[in-house]
Design an enzyme around this catalytic site. Structure first.
Site, PDB file in Angstrom:
ATOM      1  N   LYS B  80       0.903  -1.524   0.068  1.00 58.41           N
ATOM      2  CA  LYS B  80       0.232   0.174  -0.002  1.00 58.41           C
ATOM      3  C   LYS B  80       0.910   1.039   0.053  1.00 58.41           C
ATOM      4  O   LYS B  80       1.366   1.749   0.100  1.00 58.41           O
ATOM      5  CB  LYS B  80      -0.689  -0.286   1.563  1.00 58.41           C
ATOM      6  CG  LYS B  80      -1.737   0.704   1.173  1.00 58.41           C
ATOM      7  CD  LYS B  80      -3.295   0.804   2.266  1.00 58.41           C
ATOM      8  CE  LYS B  80      -4.198   1.656   2.813  1.00 58.41           C
ATOM      9  NZ  LYS B  80      -4.173   2.025   3.830  1.00 58.41           N
ATOM     10  N   SER B 155      -9.214   2.194   2.876  1.00 57.65           N
ATOM     11  CA  SER B 155      -9.123   3.033   2.704  1.00 57.65           C
ATOM     12  C   SER B 155      -7.451   2.319   1.581  1.00 57.65           C
ATOM     13  O   SER B 155      -6.729   2.808   1.207  1.00 57.65           O
ATOM     14  CB  SER B 155      -7.617   3.834   3.466  1.00 57.65           C
ATOM     15  OG  SER B 155      -7.198   2.986   4.223  1.00 57.65           O
ATOM     16  N   SER B 179      -9.390  -0.546   7.715  1.00 57.97           N
ATOM     17  CA  SER B 179      -8.809   0.234   6.539  1.00 57.97           C
ATOM     18  C   SER B 179      -8.575  -1.508   5.658  1.00 57.97           C
ATOM     19  O   SER B 179      -8.355  -1.298   4.742  1.00 57.97           O
ATOM     20  CB  SER B 179      -8.392   1.134   6.283  1.00 57.97           C
ATOM     21  OG  SER B 179      -8.735   1.950   6.361  1.00 57.97           O
TER      22      SER B 179
END
Lengths: 493, 505, 99
Positions: B80, B155, B179
Site C-alpha cells: 500500500k 482505504s 481499512s
C-alpha cells in the site's frame, strides 16, 4: 504624597533549559554533538519524515532523574510524554514531544550561595524532559535556513518558583544550577554552545499607602548568557517600576497570562515581541507513540546512589576535615572527579595539605593549559598519594616534585620509580650535606661573613649560600636540612 | 501465465523453491497482468518493473547456487502506498507527498524482502488512509474487480483490487478503523488486522497512532498466516511494538478446533443488518455448528448500533473512533508543511504562516482537511475534555466489553460491513454516510484486538460478502485457525471475480 | 457540550491547523462539521464518571533505548526531498524573530 515611598518587591521566577550531554538524541540515535556541518547529524526520525516513530533514550531519563533527586524533587512513579503543537520551521513535526501534567520531577529546591556568604533557597516547581528544536539561520535577508542537527537533542526544562527578588539572586541560582548539572556530569552547561538558556518571569508587587499593586508578568525569552540574564532582569525591574510610576492604576496586572519580551543586547533593553498569532493553544495530549514510564523504588534508588555528595556540602567538608581555605575548597569542588581524587589520595594515607598543594599547583596549571579538568589528565589518586607522602617525608623537595609531576603527565609511572630513575631522591646522608655546606662557605667567604656578623644583608647572603649548596647537590639536598646545617656551621664559628 | 496468477502464496513459493518455475516467471506473469488490467482497475499507483525483475532474478541466482532462500521466495507482493519503500515513491495517494522518495524501507517491507518476496509496486488508497472507498485518492479511484462501477472499499482499496484482480499474489494494507477488512470483504479476499503492537508500524505513514496496524491481504487464510509469520514481531524502532515471541501461525492451522466457542455479539445482529448479509452469517453459524462449535450469545454494549427515525445508523464506536483518530491525525499530519519535504506552494508567500497554510490547502484533499480540522477542534482549548478525553473514556468501556466477551467464548463472529460494495460516487457527498461503513470494524481498532475478514459467500447480485472473526489481544492463532476451519468447510476460499473466470455462488 | 459551529470558529480552527480556507469552504465546513459533531455528541449519553481514559492501545511501559550512536543521513540525503535548499540548509521565507 510621593510615589517614591512605595515598597517595591520584584517577584522573579526562572525557567532554565539545560541540554543533556547524552551521546545521542532523545528519540533517535543521531549524535548529540555541537558544531558539526549543517544537517549531518540527522535521520528520518529527527527530520520527522513520513512513517517514523520516536524511541526514548534511557540515559536522558536517568540524567533527568539525577538532576531531580539532586534538587530534592519527588520522582513520581508514573510519568508520560505529551505532544505540544505549534508550527515553526525548526520543529520538523510541528509538535514538540514534552511533558505536560505528569513531569518527571516536581516540588524540590536549590540552595544558592550568595556573595555575602548567605544562602538563598529557591523552590523548584518541576523539571521535565523534552526535545530541543533545530536552528533557524537568519544570515540571508529574504530567506531563513534551517539546520536540524540540534532537533531532538534532550532538554531538561527546570522551572523555579517565583522566589527570587533581585538580579543577584537570579544569578546565584543560575550559577548554582550550572555548577550542579556539571557536577552531576549530565551537562557541560557551556553557555557558548547553547547548553543553558534562561527565561526569567518578572513582575513587581508594590505597596503604596495601604494598597497593593501588581505589574503585568513579563517573560523575557531566550537569554543565553549570565550577562544577558543579569542585564535583562535589572532592566526589566527598572522599566516596570518606571511604567508604574507613570500610571499606577493603568499599569497593573489585568488578566492572567504572561507577555513576552526579548532582550536586545546591543542596546541593553528588553523589547516588546509581536504578539504571536493565536496566543498559543498548544493542544497538549498524551503521545500515543511513547509508552508511559513507571519508576519503581529500585530504579529511583539506583539513580539516587549515583547522586553523590553535592558541591556545597563537599566544600564545607573539605574545609573542615582537611583544614584548607574556602577558595581552595571551592576550586576543588567545581566538578566531582577532582574532589574524588583528593578523597581517594587521603584514604591511601596521603597528607591532605600536600595533595591539595599538588592539585592546585602543577596539576591545575597543566589542566588550564590543556583546557580540561584536573581529573582528565590521567593522574591517579595512587600517584598523587605517593608523591604527597614523599614530599611530606622530605624524600624529595618541591623542585623534584615538579619534575616528577611533569614526567607523570608525559610518560606516566609511579613517583618513587621516577625519582630513582631521574636521580631526584633527596640526599638523606647529613654528612654529604655538611660537605656541600663546607664547600659553599669556603667558596664564598664574603656572604658567609655577612651572615656571621648579622649584617643587614645577612638574610640575602644566607639565601644565596643555600642556593649554592642546592646547586652543588644537584637539587637533591633537602632544603630544610641545608638551612639547619648552614645555620649551625655559621653560628658555630 | 494464468496458472501462476491462480496459485496461492504457498503454492507459488514451493514451486519456485523446487525450481518448477522461476521467480522471474512469477514476477513476469504478474507484471504482464498489471500491464493488461491495471488501467481498468487503477489498483497500482506505481509499478517497479525493473526492481521487481532484479529482485526475482536475485532469488533465482541464489537458488541456482544452492543458497538458502526465505519462506516467501519469489512471491510477488504489492505494498500500500502509505508504507515507505526505498523504491519508487511513497505518496499516500496525496498531492502532498507526490514524488516523495523515502530514504528507508518500512520494517514490514524489509522483512518481506528478507523472506525473499518480490515487491511489485505501490497500491492505490484513500488519501492518507482516510476513507472507505479509495475515492479520496489523488490518482483517482480504484475499482472493484467484481464490478468496475463499484468501489473496492478503502482505504486499502488498491491492495484489495490488485489481489482480487489477479495483479499480485499477496498485498500489505493498513487498518485504522477497518481499512484492511472492509476492502477485503468488498473484494472477496482475506484481510487481517493484527493485534495492536503485533506488527511494527515503523515506516507506516501514521494516521491514527494508537489505532493503525499493517495487515496482510491474501487469497486464503493459510497465506495470511504465512505473511503474519514474516511481518510480525518486535522492532526496536517502534516503541509500541511488543517484545514477545511470534508463534508459528501455520502450525496446526488446518486442524479444526474440537469445541470452538463462537460468540455472536447481539448488538451487531439487529434489524438494521442487511438481510442478505444476515443470511450469510446464519449460514456461517450453521457451518461452524456442523464442525462441533458452540454458538454463544455475547454482548458488546458500547459497540451497539442504533437506528434513528430516518433509518440513519449511529454508533458509539464510530463516534469514539472519529474523535480519537482525527485528533491523532491532526497532530500526525502537522509535519506536512512544505518545509522539509512534500508539496510546497509555488505562490509567492509573504511569510512562513502563509507558506504553511497555502501548501497544506493545496496539498490535502477535502476529506483529509475535514479530519484535520475536526481533530484540531477536539483537542483545542475548552473542548479537549468534552471531546477527546470523553472519547478515550468510552474507548476504555468498549475494550472492557471485549475482555468480558472473551471470558465466555474463544472468538467472535460478526459481519464485516453493513452492505456489499456500493457504487462509485454514491457516498462521496455525505461524509457521515461514508463513516458509517465502519460500524462493525472500528471497535476492533479501539480495543486493540485482532480480527480477520474472510469471504462468507457471494450476494444475489454477484458481489462478495465478508464475515469477521475477532479474537482477544494476541489471539491471532485462534482467529486464523477458526477462519481456516470455515474456509475449508465452506469452499469460499480463493474466490475469483467473474471477469477472471470466477463462478458465482 | 457541543459549542455552536460558527464561521468564525471554522476560520479559527483553520488557522490553528494552518490550512487556508476560502469563504465557500468555511460555509461548507460549517455545515459538515456541525453534522459530525452532532453525531459524536451521542457519546454524552454514556456515563463515564470514574472511567480511566485509554490512551495507549497496548499494555507496555518503560520502552527505552541505549544511548549508543547509530547511522545518520548525509546532508544530501536529508535534503533530497526538500522543496528548496540553500547549500546544506532547508530554505524557507524569512521567519521573523526566533523561538
Amino acid at each position: 504624597m510621593s510615589m517614591e515611598d512605595a515598597v517595591v518587591v520584584p517577584i522573579i521566577g526562572l525557567e532554565i533549559h539545560v541540554e543533556l550531554a547524552t551521546e545521542t538524541k532523545m528519540f533517535c540515535r543521531c549524535r548529540n554533538r555541537f558544531g558539526d556541518p549543517a544537517n549531518t547529524n540527522v535521520c528520518p526520525v529527527c527530520i520527522g519524515m513520513p512513517g517514523v516513530l520516536p524511541v526514548m533514550n534511557a540515559k536522558a531519563v536517568d540524567y533527568s532523574m539525577k538532576v531531580g533527586l539532586a534538587l530534592n524533587c519527588e520522582i513520581p512513579s508514573y510519568t508520560k510524554w505529551d505532544r505540544k503543537s505549534y508550527y515553526y520551521p525548526d520543529l520538523p513535526k510541528n509538535y514538540q514531544i514534552s511533558q505536560y501534567d505528569l513531569p518527571l520531577c516536581q516540588n524540590g529546591y536549590l540552595e544558592a550561595p550568595l556573595p555575602d556568604g548567605s544562602v538563598k533557597r529557591v523552590g523548584v516547581l518541576r523539571a521535565h524532559l523534552e526535545e530541543d528544536a533545530g536552528k533557524n539561520i537568519h544570515d540571508n535577508p529574504t530567506h531563513t535556513g534551517v539546520d536540524l542537527n540540534r532537533a531532538g537533542v534532550p532538554l531538561l526544562e527546570i522551572v523555579s518558583e517565583p522566589d527570587m527578588n533581585n538580579a543577584q539572586e537570579v544569578l546565584a541560582f543560575s550559577r548554582a544550577m550550572q555548577r550542579l548539572v556539571r557536577w552531576l556530569g549530565v551537562s557541560e552547561a557551556n553557555m557558548q554552545m547553547g547548553h543553558m538558556r534562561f527565561e526569567p518571569n518578572i513582575n513587581l508587587h508594590i505597596t503604596h499607602e495601604g494598597r497593593e499593586y501588581k505589574t503585568p508578568i513579563i517573560e523575557v525569552k531566550n537569554l543565553n548568557s549570565f550577562k544577558a540574564l543579569e542585564g535583562a532582569v535589572t532592566y526589566e525591574i527598572r522599566r516596570q517600576h518606571s511604567r508604574w510610576l507613570e500610571d499606577p492604576e493603568g499599569f497593573a496586572l489585568k488578566k492572567k497570562g504572561k507577555q513576552n519580551r526579548g532582550w536586545d543586547d546591543q542596546r541593553n533593553v528588553t523589547v516588546f515581541q509581536r504578539e504571536k498569532e493565536e496566543a498559543h493553544d498548544y493542544r497538549y495530549f498524551p503521545d500515543p507513540d511513547l509508552p508511559a514510564v513507571v519508576v519503581d523504588d529500585e530504579w529511583r534508588n539506583r539513580v539516587a546512589q549515583s547522586v553523590t555528595e553535592l558541591p556545597i556540602a563537599r566544600r564545607t567538608r573539605f574545609i573542615k576535615d582537611y583544614s584548607i581555605g574556602f577558595g581552595e575548597a571551592d576550586a576543588l569542588t567545581q566538578d566531582s572527579p577532582t574532589g574524588d581524587l583528593l578523597d581517594e589520595a587521603v584514604s591511601l594515607g596521603a597528607p591532605p595539605r600536600r595533595v591539595v598543594n599538588l592539585l592546585l599547583g602543577k596539576v591545575s596549571a597543566r589542566a588550564n593549559e590543556k583546557g580540561c579538568g584536573m581529573s582528565e589528565l590521567g593522574i591517579s589518586s595512587r600517584q598523587l598519594a605517593q608523591l604527597a607522602s614523599m614530599l611530606d617525608e622530605s624524600k624529595i623537595n618541591a623542585t623534584a616534585a615538579d619534575r616528577i609531576v611533569d614526567h607523570m603527565f608525559d610518560n606516566g609511572g609511579m613517583p618513587e620509580q621516577i625519582a630513582e630513575r631521574l636521580n631526584l631522591l633527596a640526599v638523606t646522608d647529613v654528612s654529604a650535606v655538611e660537605e656541600w655546606v663546607d664547600q659553599a662557605i669556603a667558596a664564598n667567604p664574603g656572604p658567609a661573613q655577612q651572615v656571621r656578623s648579622g649584617d643587614k644583608k645577612a638574610k640575602q647572603a644566607f639565601g644565596f649560600l643555600v642556593g649554592q649548596v642546592m646547586r652543588a647537590s644537584g637539587g637533591k639536598a633537602p632544603p630544610a636540612t641545608v638551612k639547619e646545617v648552614l645555620e649551625q656551621k655559621l653560628t658555630a664559628d | 501465465m494464468n496458472e501462476i496468477i491462480n496459485m496461492s502464496v504457498l503454492e507459488l513459493r514451493d514451486a519456485v523453491i523446487k525450481r518448477d518455475m522461476t521467480a522471474t516467471d512469477a514476477a513476469r506473469a504478474y507484471l504482464d497482468a498489471i500491464d493488461a488490467r491495471n488501467t481498468s482497475l487503477n489498483a497500482y499507483n506505481e509499478v517497479f518493473t525493473e526492481d521487481a525483475l532484479a529482485q526475482a532474478g536475485e532469488i533465482d541466482n541464489r537458488l541456482k547456487a544452492g543458497e538458502k532462500v526465505g519462506p516467501l521466495a519469489g512471491v510477488p507482493v504489492a505494498v500500500k502506498d502509505n508504507i515507505c519503500t526505498v523504491w519508487g515513491t511513497t505518496s499516500c495517494s496525496s498531492k502532498m507527498l507526490e514524488g516523495f522518495r523515502s530514504p528507508y524501507n518500512a520494517t514490514s517491507v524489509s522483512r518481506l524482502r528478507e523472506a525473499g518476496a518480490v515487491i511489485l509496486g505501490k497500491t492505490n488508497m484513500d488519501e492518507f488512509a482516510m476513507g472507505s472507498s479509495t475515492e479520496t485518492s489523488f490518482t483517482g479511484p480504484a475499482r472493484n474487480p467484481w464490478d468496475v462501477e463499484r468501489v473496492p472499499g478503502g482505504s486499502s482499496g488498491g491492495s484489495a483490487a490488485a489481489l482480487s484482480g489477479g495483479l499480485c499474489a499477496a498485498a500489505l494494507g493498513s487498518d485504522t478503523g477497518g481499512s484492511v477488512r472492509q476492502p477485503a470483504a468488498f473484494c472477496g479476499i482475506v484481510g487481517m488486522k493484527p493485534t495492536y503492537g503485533r506488527v511494527s508500524r515503523f515506516g507506516l505513514v501514521t494516521y491514527g497512532s494508537s489505532l493503525d496496524q499493517i495487515g496482510p491481504m491474501t487469497r486464503d487464510v493459510r497465506d495470511c498466516a504465512l505473511l503474519m509469520n514474516v511481518i510480525a514481531g518486535h522492532d526496536s524502532r517502534d516503541a509500541t511494538c511488543v517484545d514477545s515471541p511470534v508463534p508459528d501461525y501455520l502450525d496446526a492451522i488446518d486442524q479444526p478446533f474440537d469445541k470452538l466457542r463462537i460468540g455472536l455479539p447481539r448488538e451487531f445482529f439487529t434489524e438494521a443488518l442487511n438481510p442478505e448479509i444476515r443470511q450469510a452469517m446464519g449460514k456461517a453459524g450453521e457451518v461452524y455448528k456442523s464442525l462441533g462449535a458452540e454458538l454463544v450469545d455475547v454482548s458488546l454494549p458500547h459497540s451497539r448500533i442504533d437506528t434513528d427515525e430516518n433509518g440513519a445508523l449511529s454508533s458509539y464506536a464510530v463516534a469514539c473512533y472519529y474523535l480519537i483518530a482525527t485528533a491523532e491525525a491532526s497532530s500526525n499530519l502537522a509535519r506536512y508543511d512544505g518545509v522539509h519535504f512534500g508539496h510546497r506552494t509555488t505562490r509567492d508567500c509573504g511569510d512562513i504562516v502563509e507558506l504553511y497554510s497555502a501548501s497544506r490547502a493545496e496539498g490535502f484533499g477535502d476529506e483529509v482537511k475535514r479530519r484535520i480540522l475536526l481533530g484540531t477542534y477536539a483537542l483545542s482549548s475548552g473542548y479537549y475534555d468534552a471531546y477527546y478525553l470523553k472519547a478515550l473514556k468510552v474507548r476504555r468501556l468498549i475494550k472492557n466489553d471485549f475482555d468480558r466477551a472473551f471470558d465466555n467464548c474463544d472468538v467472535l463472529l460478526c459481519p464485516t460491513t453493513p452492505s456489499t460494495a456500493f457504487g462509485l460516487g454514491e457516498k462521496v457527498d455525505d461524509p457521515l454516510a461514508m463513516y458509517l461503513a465502519d460500524i462493525y470494524t472500528t471497535s476492533v481498532n479501539l480495543a486493540g484486538v485482532s480480527a480477520v475478514s474472510i469471504p462468507a459467500g457471494v450476494s444475489k447480485t454477484g458481489l462478495p460478502i465478508g464475515m469477521q472473526l475477532i479474537g482477544p489481544v494476541f489471539g491471532e492463532q485462534v482467529v486464523l485457525r477458526s477462519a481456516r476451519m470455515f474456509e475449508l468447510a465452506s469452499g469460499t476460499c480463493r474466490l475469483r471475480p467473474p471477469a477472471l473466470g470466477g463462478k458465482q455462488q | 457540550m457541543s459549542g455552536k459551529i460558527t464561521p468564525e470558529l471554522v476560520s479559527h480552527i483553520g488557522r490553528l491547523g494552518r490550512i487556508e480556507l476560502s469563504d465557500q469552504q468555511v460555509v461548507t465546513l460549517q455545515r459538515q462539521l456541525s453534522d459530525i459533531l452532532m453525531y459524536v455528541d451521542k457519546l454524552k449519553q454514556l456515563d463515564t464518571w470514574n472511567v480511566e481514559p485509554m490512551v495507549y492501545a497496548v499494555d507496555i511501559q518503560n520502552v527505552l533505548a541505549e544511548d549508543i550512536p547509530g547511522a545518520s543521513l548525509s546532508a544530501d540525503e536529508a535534503l533530497a526531498n526538500a522543496p528548496q535548499r540553500d547549500g546544506d540548509f532547508f530554505m524557507v521565507p524569512k521567519v521573523l524573530g526566533d523561538s
